[in-house]
Structure formats: structure tokens, C-alpha cells
Design a protein around this motif. Structure first.
Motif, PDB file in Angstrom:
ATOM      1  N   SER A  20       0.924  -1.188  -0.129  1.00 50.56           N
ATOM      2  CA  SER A  20      -0.041  -0.182   0.134  1.00 50.56           C
ATOM      3  C   SER A  20       0.909   1.309  -0.061  1.00 50.56           C
ATOM      4  O   SER A  20       0.424   2.206  -0.586  1.00 50.56           O
ATOM      5  N   LEU A  21       2.039   1.102   0.716  1.00 50.17           N
ATOM      6  CA  LEU A  21       2.956   2.407   0.623  1.00 50.17           C
ATOM      7  C   LEU A  21       3.543   2.466  -0.730  1.00 50.17           C
ATOM      8  O   LEU A  21       3.680   3.799  -1.226  1.00 50.17           O
ATOM      9  N   ILE A  22       3.996   1.435  -1.499  1.00 51.86           N
ATOM     10  CA  ILE A  22       4.453   1.477  -2.708  1.00 51.86           C
ATOM     11  C   ILE A  22       3.481   1.967  -3.809  1.00 51.86           C
ATOM     12  O   ILE A  22       3.818   2.810  -4.570  1.00 51.86           O
ATOM     13  N   THR A  23       2.467   1.233  -3.846  1.00 52.15           N
ATOM     14  CA  THR A  23       1.341   1.322  -5.044  1.00 52.15           C
ATOM     15  C   THR A  23       0.239   2.392  -4.491  1.00 52.15           C
ATOM     16  O   THR A  23      -0.628   2.894  -5.470  1.00 52.15           O
ATOM     17  N   SER A  42     -10.809  10.989  -2.357  1.00 50.30           N
ATOM     18  CA  SER A  42      -9.916  11.704  -1.680  1.00 50.30           C
ATOM     19  C   SER A  42     -10.603  11.995  -0.193  1.00 50.30           C
ATOM     20  O   SER A  42      -9.811  12.845   0.462  1.00 50.30           O
ATOM     21  N   ASP A  43     -11.603  11.455   0.052  1.00 60.49           N
ATOM     22  CA  ASP A  43     -11.903  11.945   1.355  1.00 60.49           C
ATOM     23  C   ASP A  43     -11.164  11.617   2.591  1.00 60.49           C
ATOM     24  O   ASP A  43     -11.341  11.994   3.641  1.00 60.49           O
ATOM     25  N   TYR A  44     -10.802  10.655   2.486  1.00 55.74           N
ATOM     26  CA  TYR A  44     -10.011   9.663   3.721  1.00 55.74           C
ATOM     27  C   TYR A  44      -8.482  10.184   3.383  1.00 55.74           C
ATOM     28  O   TYR A  44      -7.763  10.324   2.493  1.00 55.74           O
ATOM     29  N   GLU A  45      -8.280  10.996   4.784  1.00 57.79           N
ATOM     30  CA  GLU A  45      -6.670  11.101   4.783  1.00 57.79           C
ATOM     31  C   GLU A  45      -5.930   9.866   5.235  1.00 57.79           C
ATOM     32  O   GLU A  45      -6.106   9.658   6.299  1.00 57.79           O
ATOM     33  N   VAL A  46      -5.025   9.500   4.552  1.00 54.92           N
ATOM     34  CA  VAL A  46      -4.171   8.577   4.978  1.00 54.92           C
ATOM     35  C   VAL A  46      -3.168   8.991   6.039  1.00 54.92           C
ATOM     36  O   VAL A  46      -2.649  10.070   5.926  1.00 54.92           O
ATOM     37  N   PRO A  47      -3.250   8.297   7.107  1.00 58.37           N
ATOM     38  CA  PRO A  47      -2.463   8.827   8.424  1.00 58.37           C
ATOM     39  C   PRO A  47      -0.986   8.756   7.859  1.00 58.37           C
ATOM     40  O   PRO A  47      -0.446   7.825   7.190  1.00 58.37           O
ATOM     41  N   ASP A  48      -0.096   9.161   8.720  1.00 63.20           N
ATOM     42  CA  ASP A  48       1.408   9.091   8.637  1.00 63.20           C
ATOM     43  C   ASP A  48       1.784   7.855   8.727  1.00 63.20           C
ATOM     44  O   ASP A  48       0.966   6.846   9.110  1.00 63.20           O
ATOM     45  N   GLY A 151     -10.823  -4.210   6.925  1.00 62.14           N
ATOM     46  CA  GLY A 151     -10.517  -2.913   6.635  1.00 62.14           C
ATOM     47  C   GLY A 151     -10.220  -2.205   8.073  1.00 62.14           C
ATOM     48  O   GLY A 151     -11.029  -2.393   8.984  1.00 62.14           O
ATOM     49  N   VAL A 152      -9.185  -1.181   8.202  1.00 57.00           N
ATOM     50  CA  VAL A 152      -8.767  -0.648   9.457  1.00 57.00           C
ATOM     51  C   VAL A 152      -8.531   0.995   9.146  1.00 57.00           C
ATOM     52  O   VAL A 152      -7.619   1.184   8.113  1.00 57.00           O
ATOM     53  N   ALA A 153      -9.282   1.866   9.771  1.00 58.95           N
ATOM     54  CA  ALA A 153      -9.028   3.471   9.400  1.00 58.95           C
ATOM     55  C   ALA A 153      -9.097   4.072  10.606  1.00 58.95           C
ATOM     56  O   ALA A 153      -9.610   3.755  11.578  1.00 58.95           O
TER      57      ALA A 153
END
Length: 167
Positions: A20-23, A42-48, A151-153
Motif C-alpha cells: 500500500s505504501l509503494i502502490t 479523496s475523502d479519507y486522509e491517509v495517516p502518517d 479494513g482498518v482506518a
């Protein structure tokens, strides 16, 4: 056997995180629209990265806890579907993290979901919460299901987990 499942689960979680980090995790079909009502890709902000690692640990713990529970209760084993169910469960967890509420999926799927405050979130805490609900326990142990995705968010100060099952 439990040690082997633990190592395999950790390997799959790390591999999923790296992929997921690469692609990047795909969020929409080729048309660019989301299959979830009211949500754009684009609604979900991917965490650091550190937070993503913590969420992967939660996913891994949920995965192992489900496998262990089914083994202990004599239910047939289930396998994680790394593509279809995993993608849909992740999309749904992100959807709930964005909206801040647990809705029923518009898709015809068997799913359990829950949210916990970020400070108290762990894979075992999620499974423990589901075990306090007979309806959720019935899904976790249902012998008809052979595949699942987790799924985890994170959003609204909470961790959101959705687990989709299929036969």
C-alpha cells in the motif's frame, strides 16, 4: 500451528503495508467514482507512516484473534481474501472513518464493524467487543464463511474496523 498462523499473519500484514505504501490502496474504479454513496476517493486522509504501522498491527491482531477464536470453537478456518474482500473492507472502514458513523453497507455483504477511541484501540479489544454481542459472535463463528477481509482506518479520534465475510 498457532505460531505458524501468527508468523503468516504478520508476514501478510507487513506485505500489505509495504504494497500500500509503494502502490497506494486503490480507492475507486477506472471511472474515478467511488462505490460508496457520498464519498469521493479523496475523502479519507491517509495517516502518517507510524500511524499506518499501528493500524496494520490492529489488522494483524484482529486477523489472528479471528483465526484463534474459530479454532478454539471448532469452526472451520477462514482465509483472508487479499484482493476483493480486503479492498472492500478497507474502503468501508475508510468510509466510516470519514463519516464518523457506522452505516449498513449498500452492498449485499456480511460484515461486522466497530469503532474504539484511538487510545484504547487494539485488535483484541475489537474482537472482545464483538464477542459481547451474540449477533457479531454468530457471524464470527458462522461455518458458511471461508473468506474475509479486514479494513482498518482512523478518523474522528477513533479507529474503525470493518470485517467482510464471504463463502
Amino acid at each position: 500451528m498457532t505460531d505458524l498462523l501468527s508468523k503468516l499473519g504478520m508476514f501478510l500484514s507487513v506485505a500489505g503495508l509495504v504494497m500500500s505504501l509503494i502502490t497506494g490502496v486503490p480507492r475507486a474504479d477506472d471511472s474515478g467514482s467511488s462505490d460508496l454513496p457520498g464519498q469521493t476517493p479523496s475523502d479519507y486522509e491517509v495517516p502518517d507512516l507510524d500511524r499506518q504501522s499501528e493500524l496494520e498491527l490492529i489488522r494483524n491482531d484482529v486477523n489472528l484473534a479471528i483465526k484463534h477464536l474459530r479454532h478454539e470453537e471448532g469452526a472451520p478456518p477462514v482465509l483472508m481474501d487479499p484482493v476483493n474482500l480486503q479492498l472492500h473492507a478497507q474502503r468501508w472502514a475508510e468510509h466510516t472513518a470519514v463519516t464518523g458513523r457506522q452505516d449498513n453497507s449498500p452492498q449485499n455483504v456480511t460484515m461486522i464493524q466497530h469503532s474504539l477511541p484511538e487510545a484504547g484501540a487494539s485488535g483484541h479489544a475489537f474482537v472482545d467487543a464483538w464477542l459481547h454481542s451474540q449477533a457479531h459472535t454468530d457471524v464470527l463463528l458462522d461455518e458458511r464463511y471461508t473468506f474475509y477481509g479486514i479494513g482498518v482506518a482512523v478518523g474522528h479520534g477513533r479507529v474503525w474496523v470493518a470485517v467482510q465475510f464471504s463463502s
